[in-house]
Design an enzyme around this catalytic site. Structure first.
Site, mmCIF file in Angstrom:
data_model
loop_
_atom_site.group_PDB
_atom_site.id
_atom_site.type_symbol
_atom_site.label_atom_id
_atom_site.label_comp_id
_atom_site.label_asym_id
_atom_site.label_seq_id
_atom_site.Cartn_x
_atom_site.Cartn_y
_atom_site.Cartn_z
ATOM 1 N N LYS A 264 -3.451 -13.633 -0.853
ATOM 2 C CA LYS A 264 -2.277 -13.333 -0.019
ATOM 3 C C LYS A 264 -2.729 -13.216 1.428
ATOM 4 O O LYS A 264 -3.660 -12.472 1.742
ATOM 5 C CB LYS A 264 -1.591 -12.038 -0.456
ATOM 6 C CG LYS A 264 -0.291 -11.764 0.311
ATOM 7 C CD LYS A 264 0.448 -10.559 -0.248
ATOM 8 C CE LYS A 264 1.852 -10.450 0.367
ATOM 9 N NZ LYS A 264 1.825 -10.098 1.791
ATOM 10 N N GLY B 153 8.717 -7.992 -0.761
ATOM 11 C CA GLY B 153 8.094 -6.728 -0.397
ATOM 12 C C GLY B 153 9.133 -5.694 -0.039
ATOM 13 O O GLY B 153 9.732 -5.047 -0.894
ATOM 14 N N CYS C 83 -3.058 -7.942 5.322
ATOM 15 C CA CYS C 83 -2.585 -6.630 5.764
ATOM 16 C C CYS C 83 -2.809 -6.481 7.270
ATOM 17 O O CYS C 83 -3.930 -6.630 7.758
ATOM 18 C CB CYS C 83 -3.302 -5.516 5.017
ATOM 19 S SG CYS C 83 -2.751 -3.857 5.537
ATOM 20 N N GLN D 32 -4.724 -6.071 -6.617
ATOM 21 C CA GLN D 32 -5.065 -6.636 -5.309
ATOM 22 C C GLN D 32 -6.240 -5.876 -4.702
ATOM 23 O O GLN D 32 -6.226 -4.646 -4.633
ATOM 24 C CB GLN D 32 -3.895 -6.586 -4.337
ATOM 25 C CG GLN D 32 -4.240 -7.351 -3.043
ATOM 26 C CD GLN D 32 -3.210 -7.209 -1.948
ATOM 27 O OE1 GLN D 32 -3.077 -6.150 -1.363
ATOM 28 N NE2 GLN D 32 -2.489 -8.290 -1.663
ATOM 29 N N HIS E 208 2.730 -14.833 3.989
ATOM 30 C CA HIS E 208 3.751 -14.104 4.743
ATOM 31 C C HIS E 208 3.974 -14.876 6.044
ATOM 32 O O HIS E 208 3.019 -15.172 6.760
ATOM 33 C CB HIS E 208 3.282 -12.674 5.044
ATOM 34 C CG HIS E 208 4.305 -11.852 5.758
ATOM 35 N ND1 HIS E 208 4.943 -10.792 5.163
ATOM 36 C CD2 HIS E 208 4.818 -11.933 7.007
ATOM 37 C CE1 HIS E 208 5.804 -10.262 6.023
ATOM 38 N NE2 HIS E 208 5.736 -10.944 7.153
ATOM 39 N N ALA F 90 0.831 -1.198 0.000
ATOM 40 C CA ALA F 90 0.000 0.000 0.000
ATOM 41 C C ALA F 90 0.869 1.252 0.000
ATOM 42 O O ALA F 90 1.793 1.396 0.807
ATOM 43 C CB ALA F 90 -0.917 0.000 1.221
#
Length: 347
Positions: free
Chosen positions: A148, A233, A109, A79, A178, A28
């Site tokens: 994700k 990332g 997130c 996304q 992640h 983001a």
């Protein structure tokens, strides 16, 4: 340093064949169209838009629409984030109609502003809602849908294997994990071994994500995680060439691997100046110069390290450049900072 595609290291996502197994993560406020174009130029196998809020996209919110804009790369990937299945489905259809060839669903997130709205990693506490969202998106579009997420909300709820199984049964084509829980945010170390439980739970590609900052790490990351590839990332911040660099390393024979050289300082300067012009054009001068500041800071740190200096070696230039509003002065400062590094490297 333009990295070519390596046919022996491709990754298949539904009907799509990606040139390699290294993906630039959706971040983001970071992976906007200019950065995605640059990372693709340097060899990233796939670049994904920054997170796009489904309801804001539906409403025509200008900045959100800009986040979902195509970047002129072969596979336009968007996304989406949200907590309403119907809204996520409509946003996915809008993205597909605008040229998206892949839709990624954000369920990882950790930001409070996202999880407070019961989106992102908050969905790890409601598997049924997460499942309904995935089903709505998959049913709404013809392009591949990917997911994700993280290992779980916290250590007591490591539900990623079950979520991945549900996603695979619905028709998701790839899952990225992640290797942290939401409650870890970005602290500690990513648990690559924990990703293996997800990779073994589903018969589809799983990408490992978290803490890959050097190409030499990728064999260990893949071995520990059982991943089909990696997503990068924060390791790409200030280094849009890094995903392609990792792809080139991964494509080499295991017994003869070497890390491709970073671009020269002169090339890094040119890349940053080109990106700066692209940000000014993409956002308009006022917003573009603000968006560029964080990237300039990261790029100066990366250049200092590449020159064998401490990351803060250009802190004086960073402060001077980032307090300038006039684009002409910013360009002059960037050139002067890189000139200083070049002189010190040659000394």
């Amino acid at each position: 340093m333009i990295v070519a595609a390596f046919p022996n290291a491709t990754l298949t996502v539904g009907p799509l064949t990606l040139p390699n197994r290294v993906v630039l993560a959706p971040m983001a406020g970071i992976t906007d169209a200019p950065l995605r174009r640059m990372a693709h130029r340097y060899g990233a196998g796939l670049v994904i838009s920054e997170m796009v809020a489904s309801e804001a996209l539906e409403s025509g919110h200008a900045e959100t629409t800009l986040r979902a804009e195509a970047a002129g790369v072969p596979v336009h990937a968007v996304q989406l984030a949200g907590n309403q299945p119907a809204s996520m489905a409509r946003a996915a259809m809008m993205a597909e109609a605008s040229g998206a060839a892949l839709i990624d669903i954000n369920m990882g997130c950790p930001a409070k502003r996202v999880t407070t709205g019961l989106a992102g990693a908050a969905l790890l506490r409601d598997l049924d809602l997460a499942t309904a969202i995935i089903a709505a998106v998959v049913g709404a579009v013809k392009v591949p849908v990917t997911l994700k997420t993280r290992l779980g909300w916290d250590d007591s709820g490591l539900i990623a294997p079950e979520l991945a199984r549900r996603a695979a049964d619905i028709g998701v084509q790839l899952v990225t994990i992640h290797g942290r829980t939401r409650c870890q945010f970005y602290t500690g170390s990513a648990d690559w071994r924990a990703i293996a439980s997800i990779a073994s739970a589903v018969d589809l590609p799983v990408l490992a994500n978290g803490d890959l900052v050097a190409a030499e790490q990728v064999p260990a990351m893949l071995a520990a995680s059982g991943g089909a590839g990696v997503m990068i990332g924060r390791g790409a911040q200030g280094r849009p060439w890094f995903p392609g660099q990792v792809a080139a390393y991964l494509a080499q024979s295991p017994d003869a691997r070497h890390v491709p050289a970073d671009p020269s300082l002169a090339e890094q300067c040119d890349v940053l100046l080109e990106l700066y012009e692209d940000w000014l054009s993409h956002y308009g001068v006022d917003l573009g110069r603000r968006q560029a500041r964080k990237h300039i800071g990261w790029a100066l740190e990366a250049a200092a390290v590449a020159a064998g200096r401490a990351p803060d070696a250009l802190a004086h230039w960073r402060k001077r450049i980032l307090t300038q509003d006039a684009p002409r002065e910013v360009r002059t400062g960037i050139r002067a900072a890189f000139d200083e590094l070049s002189w010190s490297a040659a000394a």
